[in-house]
Design a protein around this motif. Sequence first.
Motif, PDB file in Angstrom:
ATOM      1  N   SER A  11       0.832  -1.204   0.000  1.00 53.41           N
ATOM      2  CA  SER A  11       0.000   0.000   0.000  1.00 53.41           C
ATOM      3  C   SER A  11       0.869   1.258   0.000  1.00 53.41           C
ATOM      4  CB  SER A  11      -0.920   0.018   1.220  1.00 53.41           C
ATOM      5  OG  SER A  11      -1.781  -1.082   1.198  1.00 53.41           O
ATOM      6  N   THR A  12       1.946   1.219   0.767  1.00 51.87           N
ATOM      7  CA  THR A  12       2.871   2.351   0.803  1.00 51.87           C
ATOM      8  C   THR A  12       3.479   2.602  -0.571  1.00 51.87           C
ATOM      9  OG1 THR A  12       3.412   1.909   3.103  1.00 51.87           O
ATOM     10  CG2 THR A  12       4.994   3.206   1.859  1.00 51.87           C
ATOM     11  N   LEU A  13       3.964   1.543  -1.183  1.00 49.01           N
ATOM     12  CA  LEU A  13       4.584   1.684  -2.501  1.00 49.01           C
ATOM     13  C   LEU A  13       3.579   2.157  -3.548  1.00 49.01           C
ATOM     14  CD1 LEU A  13       6.876  -1.470  -2.522  1.00 49.01           C
ATOM     15  CD2 LEU A  13       7.544   0.914  -2.187  1.00 49.01           C
ATOM     16  N   ALA A  14       2.352   1.649  -3.477  1.00 47.09           N
ATOM     17  CA  ALA A  14       1.324   2.060  -4.435  1.00 47.09           C
ATOM     18  C   ALA A  14       0.973   3.533  -4.270  1.00 47.09           C
ATOM     19  CB  ALA A  14       0.086   1.191  -4.275  1.00 47.09           C
ATOM     20  N   CYS A  15       0.850   3.989  -3.037  1.00 43.20           N
ATOM     21  CA  CYS A  15       0.512   5.403  -2.801  1.00 43.20           C
ATOM     22  C   CYS A  15       1.610   6.322  -3.301  1.00 43.20           C
ATOM     23  CB  CYS A  15       0.250   5.649  -1.320  1.00 43.20           C
ATOM     24  SG  CYS A  15      -1.381   5.157  -0.788  1.00 43.20           S
TER      25      CYS A  15
END
Length: 61
Positions: A11-15
Amino acid sequence: MSKSAILLLLSTLACFAAALLAPPQATLLSNTLGGAGGVFTVLFLAALVVGRRIKFDPLLR
């Protein structure tokens, strides 16, 4: 690494990727995605710490 930590990492990488790939006119979207990425980063680090406490073995030999 726990499943929740992996999910938070993704989720961090996607954001952050979406914040970087957003068009320059979408500053509000970019700022919101960056903030969400920061929140997910903190939660990811917390999940790593909690995972370490569960697996810690205080047995002294």
